[in-house]
Write an enzyme that holds these catalytic residues in place. Sequence first.
Site, PDB file in Angstrom:
ATOM      1  N   LYS A 196       0.831  -1.199   0.000  1.00 19.08           N
ATOM      2  CA  LYS A 196       0.000   0.000   0.000  1.00 19.08           C
ATOM      3  C   LYS A 196       0.870   1.255   0.000  1.00 19.08           C
ATOM      4  CE  LYS A 196      -2.145  -1.583   3.646  1.00 19.08           C
ATOM      5  NZ  LYS A 196      -1.550  -2.923   3.655  1.00 19.08           N
ATOM      6  N   GLU A 413     -12.476 -25.451   1.272  1.00 22.68           N
ATOM      7  CA  GLU A 413     -13.212 -24.560   0.374  1.00 22.68           C
ATOM      8  C   GLU A 413     -13.943 -25.353  -0.717  1.00 22.68           C
ATOM      9  OE1 GLU A 413     -13.695 -21.579   1.299  1.00 22.68           O
ATOM     10  OE2 GLU A 413     -12.190 -21.745   2.872  1.00 22.68           O
TER      11      GLU A 413
END
Length: 597
Positions: A196, A413
Amino acid sequence: MVKKIILWSIIAIILTSIFQNFHYNNNYVVNYSNFLSDVQKGKIREVMIDGKEMHVIEKNNNKYSTYLPINDPKLLDHLIQKHVKIIGKKPEEMNFFVSIFISWFPMILLALIWIFFLRQIQLGAGKGAMSFGKSKAKMFKKDEIKITFADVAGCDEAKEEVKELVDYLKEPKKFKKLGGKIPKGLLMIGPPGTGKTLLAKAISGEARVPFFLISGSDFVEMFVGVGASRVRDMFENSRKSSPCIIFIDEIDAVGRKRGTGLGGGNDEREQTLNQILVEMDGFDKNQGVILLAATNRPDVLDPALLRPGRFDRQVFVPLPDIKGREQILNVHIKNISIDKNFNSSIIARGTPGFSGADLANLVNEAALCAIRNKHDFVYMKDFEQAKDKIMMGAERKSMIMTEKEKEYTAYHEAGHVIVGKLVPKHDPVHKATIIPRGRALGVTFFLPKKDHLSIDKQKIESKISTLYGGRLAEEIIYGKDHVSTGASNDIKLATSLARNMVTKWGFSKKLGPLLYQNEEEEFFLGQTTSKISHFSNKTEEIIDREIKSIIDINYKRAKRILKENIDILHAMKDALMKYETINYTQINCLMNRKLLS
Ligand code: ADP
Ligand code: ZN
C-alpha cells in the site's frame, strides 16, 4: 531550563545535608553517664547546649560531644554547682530557609513539573518554537521518490484504479476543466506488506509531486489537542506544496469509531479525528492535495471518514495470488545476481500466503544464504533454504501457509463449493480461493442473483448445509480426529441461522410462528444487563432440540453430497492447489467432471 532548576535544587539539597552531617559528626562522642561523671569530677570547663546535643570542652581543652537521653531538668543545677560555663545556642537562623525549602520541596517540585508540561502543551497548541505540535510527517521532495508503477507488481486492479490520480496530480487545473471528478481521499484496504505504501509512493513518483508520509499513530499523544494541532500543521504544509500527496499509514490508529465505550471516550483521538474530517471538508480550497490512507481494518473506522467527500473511494490491495507472487519476485530479483536457471514461478507456487513484503524479504534472505554458501549467484537452492528459514520464524500473525495447511484449506473450500452447487436454491458460487483473507485461510464467495428482501426456509437450510461443507470435506478426507479449527466461523453462522429459524422466523412446527427471543445484550451504561427469559426451561429445551434437529438434517445432507461426489472434491482440491483462486467457469467445469483447460 526548568529541568536545570530542578536538577540544581536536588544537588543543593544533597550537598547541604552532607555538609550538616559532616559538621556535627566531626566531634568525638562520649556517652551521657561518662559526661556526668566528668562533671562530678570537675573536669569540665564549658558546655554548649544545642537541643539534645551538647558540645563539651574539658579543662584540659579536650573536646567532645554527648547527647541527652531524656530532658534532664537537674542537669543545669548540676552544672552550675560545678561552675561549668553554660552556653546556649542561638536558634537556628541560617538553616531556617533550608528547612523551609526541604519541607516545601515536594510541592515545589510538583509545581515545576506542572509548569513544564503546561508549557509543552501550549507550545503544542500554539505552534511555538518547539516541535511538539508540529506534524511528524516525513516529506519527500518532488524528485526524491524514484518509485514508479513498474516497481509495484501483482496488484493490477489497484494500480488501474489509482492511475487516474496521476493524471490529475500532473495537471489539476486541466483535469478539472475537462470535467474530471477527483476523490479527495482514497482508502487502501489490505493486509500488511501488500504494497500500500509502495503504491502511494509510486503515484507520487509517477506524477512527480511531493509526498508526505505519516502513520496514524504519530498523531496520538498523551495530551489533548496535540494530535489535532499536528493534523492542522500537516495540512498547512501540504497546501503550500500542492499538488501533492499525503499518505496516512494505519489510519485506524486515529480513525476508530468515536464514542465507543460510553462516558470516558478518548478525547485526544476524537479531536484528532475531528480535525482530519474538518481539513478534508475544507479541501476545496486546497486543490491538488490528495489524501491517501491505508488500513487493514476498514470495519473499525469511523463511518464519518467513509462518507462522500471524504474517503469515499476504496481500493483493495489483497495478498497476491500465484501470478502476482511471480511478478513481485521478478521485480525484486532485479537487484541481486540471480542464477540463469532460476524459475520464479516455482518459488511463487511454493509461497502461498506470502505478502509482497514477505517476498521481498525472501529474496533478500536468499541473497544472504548465497553469500553464506559462497555462491557466485543466487541459486534455487538458496531460495529453498531462505524459505525454510522464513517459514520457521514466521509468526502466526502473517498469513504464510505450509503446504499441508494449503491442502486442508483447498479441501475445505472445495467442500463449501460442491455442497453450495448441489443444494437447491443456493446463491451461485462466484469464486473460491485459498489465499488468506482477514483471519480466514480461504474464502468461497457466493453472489446472490439479486438482493433478496426475504429468504425462504429451503434457502436457509441450503445455506446451513453449505456452511458445513467445509468441515465435512476435511473430515471425510482426513478422518474425524483430524479436522482443523478453521470451521469455527462456519459453525457459528450455521448455528445462529438455525436458532433464528426456530425462535424468530417461525419455521419450527413444534413451536409455531412465535418469537422466542431472549432480551439479551441490552447495553446500559457500559454493562450488559442480565438475560431476561420470557419462557420456561421446558420451552428452552424444545428450542435446543429443534435447532439440533435442523442442523442434523442439513449436516447429513451435506455429508451425503460430498461422499457421492468425492471425485469432484479431489479434482477441485487439485485445481485450488494449482491456481489458488478458481472462478465460476472453472468451478462449473469441475462440477461437470470436465478437465480444466
Ligand atoms: P504496506 O504499506 O501494504 O504494509 P509496503 O508498501 O510498506 O506494505 O511494502 C513493504 C515492502 O514490500 C515494499 O517496500 C516492497 O519492497 C515490498 N512489496 C510489497 N508489495 C509489493 C508489490 N506489490 N510489488 C513489489 N514489492 C512489494
Ligand atoms: Zn469454511
